[in-house]
Scaffold this motif. Sequence first.
Motif, mmCIF file in Angstrom:
data_model
loop_
_atom_site.group_PDB
_atom_site.id
_atom_site.type_symbol
_atom_site.label_atom_id
_atom_site.label_comp_id
_atom_site.label_asym_id
_atom_site.label_seq_id
_atom_site.Cartn_x
_atom_site.Cartn_y
_atom_site.Cartn_z
ATOM 1 N N VAL B 13 -11.103 -3.115 3.296
ATOM 2 C CA VAL B 13 -12.107 -2.099 2.940
ATOM 3 C C VAL B 13 -11.746 -1.600 1.543
ATOM 4 O O VAL B 13 -10.741 -0.904 1.354
ATOM 5 C CB VAL B 13 -12.111 -0.936 3.951
ATOM 6 C CG1 VAL B 13 -13.089 0.148 3.512
ATOM 7 C CG2 VAL B 13 -12.478 -1.456 5.337
ATOM 8 N N GLU B 14 -12.582 -1.973 0.584
ATOM 9 C CA GLU B 14 -12.268 -1.699 -0.820
ATOM 10 C C GLU B 14 -12.070 -0.207 -1.036
ATOM 11 O O GLU B 14 -12.865 0.614 -0.570
ATOM 12 C CB GLU B 14 -13.421 -2.207 -1.694
ATOM 13 C CG GLU B 14 -13.077 -2.246 -3.171
ATOM 14 C CD GLU B 14 -14.322 -2.498 -4.021
ATOM 15 O OE1 GLU B 14 -15.277 -3.109 -3.516
ATOM 16 O OE2 GLU B 14 -14.311 -2.059 -5.193
ATOM 17 N N GLY B 15 -11.013 0.129 -1.742
ATOM 18 C CA GLY B 15 -10.731 1.523 -2.040
ATOM 19 C C GLY B 15 -9.624 2.098 -1.187
ATOM 20 O O GLY B 15 -9.047 3.129 -1.533
ATOM 21 N N LEU B 16 -9.309 1.444 -0.072
ATOM 22 C CA LEU B 16 -8.230 1.943 0.791
ATOM 23 C C LEU B 16 -6.900 1.307 0.417
ATOM 24 O O LEU B 16 -6.823 0.117 0.098
ATOM 25 C CB LEU B 16 -8.528 1.647 2.267
ATOM 26 C CG LEU B 16 -9.720 2.368 2.880
ATOM 27 C CD1 LEU B 16 -9.782 2.085 4.376
ATOM 28 C CD2 LEU B 16 -9.645 3.870 2.622
ATOM 29 N N ARG B 17 -5.848 2.112 0.479
ATOM 30 C CA ARG B 17 -4.494 1.624 0.259
ATOM 31 C C ARG B 17 -3.611 2.154 1.386
ATOM 32 O O ARG B 17 -3.834 3.264 1.870
ATOM 33 C CB ARG B 17 -3.981 2.099 -1.105
ATOM 34 C CG ARG B 17 -4.739 1.449 -2.269
ATOM 35 C CD ARG B 17 -4.797 2.328 -3.502
ATOM 36 N NE ARG B 17 -5.610 3.521 -3.285
ATOM 37 C CZ ARG B 17 -5.795 4.466 -4.189
ATOM 38 N NH1 ARG B 17 -5.216 4.374 -5.389
ATOM 39 N NH2 ARG B 17 -6.540 5.528 -3.934
ATOM 40 N N VAL B 18 -2.640 1.373 1.778
ATOM 41 C CA VAL B 18 -1.778 1.745 2.910
ATOM 42 C C VAL B 18 -0.324 1.733 2.450
ATOM 43 O O VAL B 18 0.125 0.775 1.808
ATOM 44 C CB VAL B 18 -1.955 0.771 4.093
ATOM 45 C CG1 VAL B 18 -0.952 1.071 5.202
ATOM 46 C CG2 VAL B 18 -3.379 0.840 4.630
ATOM 47 N N GLY B 19 0.410 2.782 2.775
ATOM 48 C CA GLY B 19 1.844 2.836 2.465
ATOM 49 C C GLY B 19 2.657 3.131 3.709
ATOM 50 O O GLY B 19 2.351 4.068 4.441
ATOM 51 N N HIS B 20 3.662 2.317 3.945
ATOM 52 C CA HIS B 20 4.585 2.540 5.068
ATOM 53 C C HIS B 20 5.923 3.044 4.530
ATOM 54 O O HIS B 20 6.427 2.508 3.535
ATOM 55 C CB HIS B 20 4.908 1.229 5.793
ATOM 56 C CG HIS B 20 3.786 0.595 6.538
ATOM 57 N ND1 HIS B 20 2.999 1.260 7.455
ATOM 58 C CD2 HIS B 20 3.326 -0.686 6.536
ATOM 59 C CE1 HIS B 20 2.113 0.412 7.984
ATOM 60 N NE2 HIS B 20 2.285 -0.770 7.430
ATOM 61 N N VAL B 21 6.523 3.998 5.223
ATOM 62 C CA VAL B 21 7.940 4.301 5.023
ATOM 63 C C VAL B 21 8.631 4.107 6.362
ATOM 64 O O VAL B 21 8.249 4.731 7.367
ATOM 65 C CB VAL B 21 8.168 5.729 4.506
ATOM 66 C CG1 VAL B 21 9.662 6.043 4.446
ATOM 67 C CG2 VAL B 21 7.539 5.895 3.127
ATOM 68 N N THR B 22 9.603 3.225 6.392
ATOM 69 C CA THR B 22 10.300 2.844 7.615
ATOM 70 C C THR B 22 11.686 3.474 7.607
ATOM 71 O O THR B 22 12.441 3.303 6.649
ATOM 72 C CB THR B 22 10.404 1.308 7.696
ATOM 73 O OG1 THR B 22 9.084 0.767 7.650
ATOM 74 C CG2 THR B 22 11.117 0.863 8.961
ATOM 75 N N MET B 23 12.031 4.205 8.664
ATOM 76 C CA MET B 23 13.321 4.894 8.744
ATOM 77 C C MET B 23 14.056 4.376 9.982
ATOM 78 O O MET B 23 13.763 4.800 11.102
ATOM 79 C CB MET B 23 13.092 6.403 8.839
ATOM 80 C CG MET B 23 12.172 6.934 7.726
ATOM 81 S SD MET B 23 11.575 8.623 8.015
ATOM 82 C CE MET B 23 12.932 9.561 7.272
ATOM 83 N N ALA B 24 14.987 3.476 9.772
ATOM 84 C CA ALA B 24 15.710 2.888 10.899
ATOM 85 C C ALA B 24 17.202 2.862 10.590
ATOM 86 O O ALA B 24 17.608 2.562 9.464
ATOM 87 C CB ALA B 24 15.205 1.475 11.188
ATOM 88 N N VAL B 34 0.732 6.161 5.521
ATOM 89 C CA VAL B 34 -0.365 6.907 4.921
ATOM 90 C C VAL B 34 -1.486 5.943 4.563
ATOM 91 O O VAL B 34 -1.245 4.828 4.097
ATOM 92 C CB VAL B 34 0.112 7.716 3.687
ATOM 93 C CG1 VAL B 34 0.551 6.797 2.563
ATOM 94 C CG2 VAL B 34 -0.982 8.655 3.193
ATOM 95 N N VAL B 35 -2.717 6.386 4.855
ATOM 96 C CA VAL B 35 -3.916 5.653 4.442
ATOM 97 C C VAL B 35 -4.554 6.479 3.325
ATOM 98 O O VAL B 35 -5.034 7.589 3.571
ATOM 99 C CB VAL B 35 -4.904 5.470 5.599
ATOM 100 C CG1 VAL B 35 -6.177 4.768 5.120
ATOM 101 C CG2 VAL B 35 -4.247 4.710 6.743
ATOM 102 N N LEU B 36 -4.517 5.929 2.134
ATOM 103 C CA LEU B 36 -4.973 6.651 0.950
ATOM 104 C C LEU B 36 -6.396 6.214 0.625
ATOM 105 O O LEU B 36 -6.692 5.008 0.574
ATOM 106 C CB LEU B 36 -4.032 6.299 -0.201
ATOM 107 C CG LEU B 36 -3.926 7.247 -1.372
ATOM 108 C CD1 LEU B 36 -3.483 8.633 -0.913
ATOM 109 C CD2 LEU B 36 -2.925 6.673 -2.375
ATOM 110 N N GLY B 37 -7.283 7.195 0.433
ATOM 111 C CA GLY B 37 -8.667 6.882 0.092
ATOM 112 C C GLY B 37 -8.845 6.700 -1.407
ATOM 113 O O GLY B 37 -7.893 6.826 -2.182
ATOM 114 N N PRO B 38 -10.079 6.403 -1.820
ATOM 115 C CA PRO B 38 -10.378 6.376 -3.253
ATOM 116 C C PRO B 38 -10.064 7.751 -3.853
ATOM 117 O O PRO B 38 -10.067 8.757 -3.134
ATOM 118 C CB PRO B 38 -11.887 6.096 -3.291
ATOM 119 C CG PRO B 38 -12.237 5.549 -1.944
ATOM 120 C CD PRO B 38 -11.255 6.136 -0.980
ATOM 121 N N ASP B 39 -9.798 7.806 -5.154
ATOM 122 C CA ASP B 39 -9.445 9.087 -5.771
ATOM 123 C C ASP B 39 -10.524 10.147 -5.565
ATOM 124 O O ASP B 39 -10.230 11.339 -5.494
ATOM 125 C CB ASP B 39 -9.175 8.899 -7.266
ATOM 126 C CG ASP B 39 -7.841 8.179 -7.502
ATOM 127 O OD1 ASP B 39 -7.123 7.924 -6.504
ATOM 128 O OD2 ASP B 39 -7.530 7.859 -8.665
#
Lengths: 369, 369
Positions: B13-24, B34-39
Amino acid sequence: MSGPGPSNSLTDVEGLRVGHVTMAGDGYLTGTTVVLGPDAGMVAGADVRGGAPGTRETDLLDPSAAMERINAIVLTGGSAFGLAAADGVANELADRGIGFRVGSGDREVVPIVPAAVLFDLGRGGTFRATPDAETGRLAVRAALAGSTPEQGCVGAGTGAAVAHLKGGVGTASIVLDDGTTVAALVVVNAIGSPVDPLTGALSGARLLHRDDVDALIVPAAEESAAVLEAARPRGPVRDQPFDAQVLKNTTVGVIATDATLTKAQCRKLAGIGHDGLARTVNPVHTLLDGDSLFGLSTERRPPPDPVDLHEILCAAGDLVSRAVIRAILAATGTRTEAGYWPAYTDLAPSAVGRYPDPSQGISETEEQP
Amino acid sequence: MSGPGPSNSLTDVEGLRVGHVTMAGDGYLTGTTVVLGPDAGMVAGADVRGGAPGTRETDLLDPSAAMERINAIVLTGGSAFGLAAADGVANELADRGIGFRVGSGDREVVPIVPAAVLFDLGRGGTFRATPDAETGRLAVRAALAGSTPEQGCVGAGTGAAVAHLKGGVGTASIVLDDGTTVAALVVVNAIGSPVDPLTGALSGARLLHRDDVDALIVPAAEESAAVLEAARPRGPVRDQPFDAQVLKNTTVGVIATDATLTKAQCRKLAGIGHDGLARTVNPVHTLLDGDSLFGLSTERRPPPDPVDLHEILCAAGDLVSRAVIRAILAATGTRTEAGYWPAYTDLAPSAVGRYPDPSQGISETEEQP
């Protein structure tokens, strides 16, 4: 070990009675089903998940609203016209002195009768041939006559369809390990398909009670094509106005228990019941469906502890799945001047029939050719 | 013919970006996605169906509430403590001038960041080893770095479990015939079972895209017993206080499209997405689950006509089912000082692996022993 109750139907919940009025022929293909509570009333909640519902008195079921008990639930064909059946139910109950007491006279009662409708207009040939107030009165009398509810093309399920297959009424029950009974009754009338698109088997077959499991197999290859064609979702189609396609579907029903639940818990019972619908019909809850379920408590047993409540809620989902499948298996192919709706069992006779115990209540399918 | 998008993930889906932070490790087994939308923001709605949710800013998503667009969705481990990650996301976005403008200065913005949490406390060994605000900041930076989101035990899925099996993150997409993209990303952490109790197969396998279908078969008989044991629903148990078992489960996720939807339509998108959860996990939406889904619209394409909207909604259910299955297949067996959660693919290797096209994005399972 838990298993279905004696009749594997809604009336296994003590205090509940079910009455069907079936209207078929002379332009009619519709009807009304009433679920009558104990004379003292029953606790109720509702969860409306479809995009195009037709309901009555559901606002009163909000946990923050007044009125702790209701008297009956009406499930009916006739789309919004069918709401008139609830008027007849209310008047019949008031004539019998049943309802919320607002005065000292025997008949000074207001019966509380929530209702949900489904669309079947015109399926019998005449658009406005719908249930009316008299239908509601007759349904109450049928309920008071008191027998195990029939399944298939009866009552509110008379004109029901699921995809292009015949729908109808289905019911199922379970008695949990602690003795609590939970049961469901649904009227299946959905735009979506009840069939696995890969095989033509009924999608929720795995959710039947273990005693029922051998009954449903993948149909023979030569039958699958016909089943898959009839089970393709019924619209929407682009060559008709979209608005005219709204309100044409809707699965309605109740999930009930003899355990004492609050209004909020009854709503949750209905809510988790919708998961059982999702497991047997796909898509479901669309903007073209009015899917509405009621949760009911007859308060014959004490309030459950939290773990028992969890088990009652989990049972609700599987009961709705079983009731949906039993409705489809009990339905009979129906032809009117307005159309033809084949039964699943007409198209895929090889997929059904090997029931280890016909007294489980699915023997209706034996009437199929 | 419709099929998955290029990455078969949410970022189709154009405009969406996904960032994972993994803590193990070091007592941690948790993380944040986090799912980041268009600005310029995105339209959003929420449907909370579980009985024990942990959320933030969902009231603002009501169609009658102000605020037409939001900036990001946070899915996170850490139960209610994890809501702090959303604070970090908000501050990181504000530092970059992204958010609802309330003043003339570049940084005079209020980022709108709804969030839903899942319970994974203590699974890494230390109860309060949870995501915090800094985790949220890092997740935004990971999202801005921009790549196809990983699946499995990453981000908010790091500490997730489904029944007694390892859970995680899954994602899937579809491009409809008219070019509209719809995609889902879920974090599977449910009390219920994802496995057919009759066979040990994954319950929603039939809902995978047709290109994936050969991939999932019934496991060999010698594997089924282990799978069924690990897939039995995780409680509630009677020998512990019930309240202590609430909040311990929850599947959270998003369904997004590039079509322009209203807030109310986004809520319906989330609502019908829950049907996909029902088809893959049973029971679900119980009082012990906090199941919460968000619907998102990036408004890159025009508003759909009603029939196209119907197709977008129907896609939502199947996408959630596919994302759940892909999460379970991508999960890896995990052992900490607090416990051991086997992967489905550890217990039933014979049930998976025969993918016609590994580039479809399920090739993670090939890493399993």
